[in-house]
Design an enzyme around this catalytic site. Structure first.
Site, PDB file in Angstrom:
ATOM      1  N   ASP A 107      41.298  35.781  36.604  1.00 39.15           N
ATOM      2  CA  ASP A 107      40.922  37.260  37.012  1.00 39.15           C
ATOM      3  C   ASP A 107      39.456  37.524  36.619  1.00 39.15           C
ATOM      4  OD1 ASP A 107      43.470  37.379  38.071  1.00 39.15           O
ATOM      5  OD2 ASP A 107      44.300  38.067  36.113  1.00 39.15           O
TER       6      ASP A 107
HETATM    7  N1  URA Z   1      47.162  34.896  34.434  1.00 46.01           N
HETATM    8  C1  URA Z   1      46.806  36.043  34.896  1.00 46.01           C
HETATM    9  O1  URA Z   1      47.426  37.194  34.767  1.00 46.01           O
HETATM   10  N2  URA Z   1      45.277  36.089  34.956  1.00 46.01           N
HETATM   11  C2  URA Z   1      44.697  35.127  34.665  1.00 46.01           C
HETATM   12  O2  URA Z   1      43.441  35.238  34.983  1.00 46.01           O
HETATM   13  C3  URA Z   1      45.244  33.823  34.717  1.00 46.01           C
HETATM   14  C4  URA Z   1      46.578  33.723  34.529  1.00 46.01           C
END
Ligand code: URA
Length: 238
Positions: A106
């Site tokens: 993310d």
């Molecule tokens: N899980 C998440 O919630 N976000 C990420 O970026 C990676 C794994």
């Protein structure tokens, strides 16, 4: 061992169109293993080749395998909507080579992100059949409790999943700190699992994929490095 003409080599490494690469060579902007070569038809051995383009050295790579220490505020998408793309942290010619992130982090997640222009590698690494553990450090809004850890280990049901998802391991590292290891790579998985278990993730970092740790690579936030065979071998199922 593989021999190619210099214009083809330059193009394969992402330096631009064949026409542009020929012009670079003819202008004397390209050296091969330290010697300027202005004949674009020159046939060159690619094994161990180091190109110098505009005074910068670039080892020849048939395929690119890269690790990036992703900072906050970058999107893994090729067409990002709110933040710059992680691709902007790499040399421009890697974009020409269509390097892509292997899976996604993310925009507000930091840490180890693999990138490559090898479609088969990206596909294999992203396959749901492949159980490569990924290690995350999560910071939580509410204090970590034993029942929270137990719930994450037992499995939590997410809205669009047919079955509960469980952490491989989950260890409390501080009052608001959790180290969680997952084998799947579902959308927002850590955040959604924490939310489903009644807490909230306020920061997330990925420190390891398979046996490859970010620490072992010695790259600071925003930096990248090439991955060699030994490091790629660590990405196999453990
Ligand atoms: N899980 C998440 O919630 N976000 C990420 O970026 C990676 C794994």
């Amino acid at each position: 061992m593989s021999k190619l003409s210099l214009d083809r080599i330059l193009q394969s490494q992402g330096f631009g169109s064949r026409k542009y690469c020929r012009a670079l060579i003819e202008d004397g902007d390209v050296a091969i293993n330290g010697e300027v070569e202005d004949n674009y038809k020159a046939v060159v051995e690619t094994d161990g080749l180091v190109l110098t383009v505009f005074d910068e050295d670039w080892p020849y790579r048939e395929r690119l395998y890269i690790a990036l220490n992703k900072p906050v505020g970058y999107e893994c998408s090729r067409k990002p909507s709110h933040h710059p793309a992680v691709l902007t942290l790499l040399p421009e010619q890697f974009t020409w080579r269509e390097v892509q992130p292997v899976g996604r982090l993310d925009h507000d997640t930091t840490g180890l992100l693999l990138m490559s222009d090898d479609g088969a590698f990206i596909h294999a690494q992203s396959s749901p059949k492949r159980h490569v553990p990924k290690v995350y450090q999560a910071t939580t809004a509410e204090p970590v409790t034993r029942p929270l850890v137990d719930q994450l280990l037992a499995g939590v049901q997410l809205h669009d999943e047919p079955a509960p998802l469980a952490a491989v391991t989950c260890v409390q590292r501080g009052e608001h700190q959790l180290e969680i290891v997952l084998e799947q790579g579902k959308y927002h998985q850590v955040k959604r699992m924490l939310a489903a278990a009644g807490n909230h993730c306020t920061a997330l970092h990925r420190s390891q994929i398979g046996g490859l740790t970010l620490d072992s690579l010695g790259i600071r936030e925003g930096e990248w490095c090439y991955l060699g065979d030994a490091q790629l071998a660590l990405l196999a199922c453990q």
